[in-house]
Write a protein that holds these residues in place. Sequence first.
Motif, PDB file in Angstrom:
ATOM      1  N   LEU A 166       0.830  -1.206   0.000  1.00 52.12           N
ATOM      2  CA  LEU A 166       0.000   0.000   0.000  1.00 52.12           C
ATOM      3  C   LEU A 166       0.864   1.256   0.000  1.00 52.12           C
ATOM      4  CD1 LEU A 166      -2.753  -1.028   2.584  1.00 52.12           C
ATOM      5  CD2 LEU A 166      -3.007  -0.822   0.106  1.00 52.12           C
ATOM      6  N   ALA A 167       1.959   1.231   0.757  1.00 45.68           N
ATOM      7  CA  ALA A 167       2.822   2.405   0.841  1.00 45.68           C
ATOM      8  C   ALA A 167       3.488   2.705  -0.495  1.00 45.68           C
ATOM      9  CB  ALA A 167       3.876   2.205   1.929  1.00 45.68           C
ATOM     10  N   VAL A 168       4.032   1.666  -1.177  1.00 39.09           N
ATOM     11  CA  VAL A 168       4.712   1.914  -2.455  1.00 39.09           C
ATOM     12  C   VAL A 168       3.715   2.228  -3.565  1.00 39.09           C
ATOM     13  CG1 VAL A 168       6.698   0.498  -1.850  1.00 39.09           C
ATOM     14  CG2 VAL A 168       4.772  -0.556  -3.042  1.00 39.09           C
ATOM     15  N   THR A 169       2.437   1.923  -3.352  1.00 31.03           N
ATOM     16  CA  THR A 169       1.403   2.272  -4.327  1.00 31.03           C
ATOM     17  C   THR A 169       0.963   3.714  -4.154  1.00 31.03           C
ATOM     18  OG1 THR A 169       0.576  -0.006  -4.494  1.00 31.03           O
ATOM     19  CG2 THR A 169      -0.948   1.754  -5.105  1.00 31.03           C
ATOM     20  N   LEU A 170       0.710   4.121  -2.918  1.00 29.92           N
ATOM     21  CA  LEU A 170       0.213   5.472  -2.655  1.00 29.92           C
ATOM     22  C   LEU A 170       1.321   6.507  -2.739  1.00 29.92           C
ATOM     23  CD1 LEU A 170      -2.062   4.519   0.364  1.00 29.92           C
ATOM     24  CD2 LEU A 170      -2.845   5.161  -1.920  1.00 29.92           C
TER      25      LEU A 170
END
Length: 414
Positions: A166-170
């Motif tokens: 989720l972090a590397v996506t957002l």
Amino acid sequence: MASEFSITLPAVLIPLVLWLLNRTCRIPHSAFQVLAVLCIGWEAGTILYMYTALETARIAIDLSATVIFSTFCVVVGQWDLKRRSTAPDSPLLVLGLSLAALLGPTPVNRYGLIGLLGYAAFSLSRSNLSATRRTIGLAQSALAILLVCVTTWGGDSLYGPAGLFLAVTLLPLPPFHVLFASLVGSARGILSGVWAVALLSLGLAEIHNLQTVSPMETDIQVAIGFLALLGGLYAALKCLGHNQVHGLLTYATIVQAALLWGLTTIFSSFSEWGIPFGITVGLVMNGLFVAYAFVRQRYGAHAIGNLPGLASPMPRLGTLVSLLISIAVLLPIIPLFGGITTMPATEHQEGSFVIISLLFLGVWMLGSWHFSHLLHHTLFGKARPDVPYTDLKVAETCSLVLIILGASVSILVN
């Protein structure tokens, strides 16, 4: 004293209700602008009250205030326009869902994130992107929604890998940047900057939660360092290859995010330097997206170099965009200076420091080139005699001035 949930619930629902009313009842543009400003004023008052009276996490307050402030600047910038297509209802929807994800108690905050990712997928499905890029973006958003569900019902034991994705996506880190690049790159006008700030803010919150709940192991940090180096250089080269302002700004944002990811492997205390840096990146890039939206509303989409010399017939635009680009060029220095002066470096192998040094130099040098290229081919040069130039209106000028002031304050905080 009212509970935190009872305070945050109206802050989340009011922009969503206003968006729904505009979609169903077609509120006149001028009336909607007034309601939008009142709505954002309520959000600002809520944030101020939570900061002074409730024990809400300071990071959530700062990130929420950033999204509110960016949306307010966008709404102000559209004040003088009379066309219905410019009504800022979509930014209010993004605002409401973002506040739900940032301020809501668990699991309400995860439902807010699911709603935002769902709206992102809906927006991608209606975009003019190629079928391949749209499919990849939709698949990434679907996987992100699935992982949010995992982190909601699976407990902290499953948060590590799911939270990292989720972090590397957002907060986009190539090759996981497709959703961010597709969404921001395909959004219309002022909505691009709102999406950029919202996704970056949520990504910063995910990194903070990840470090709190499930700190990354050394091997993962080394892998992230390599990804940040390769991804940052890839995004910088994509900037050099773009002949459209919108695409260049989108990948310039990804370059700055890659630098932030790389520095997380070297400096600890992410909340002390990473949050202010991420907020500054969001505000500056939002300002550039908004400035380009003003130009595009006047003259339509155009390739870099087809509309040179804007600074001469449009001095207000030229001055403000020059300030924004100057801040953007200096951005890579901010986290490095903050990390070195406010905290000790973590004890990692020398290879990690070499990787981050290469990333810093690559981002700074290539970033300085593509921003100066944008500056030279848009503001400088000879203005075209066949174009009826009109400088920024009062509301548009106020919008960009506020964004520059907000970015400056964020730099001073860092």
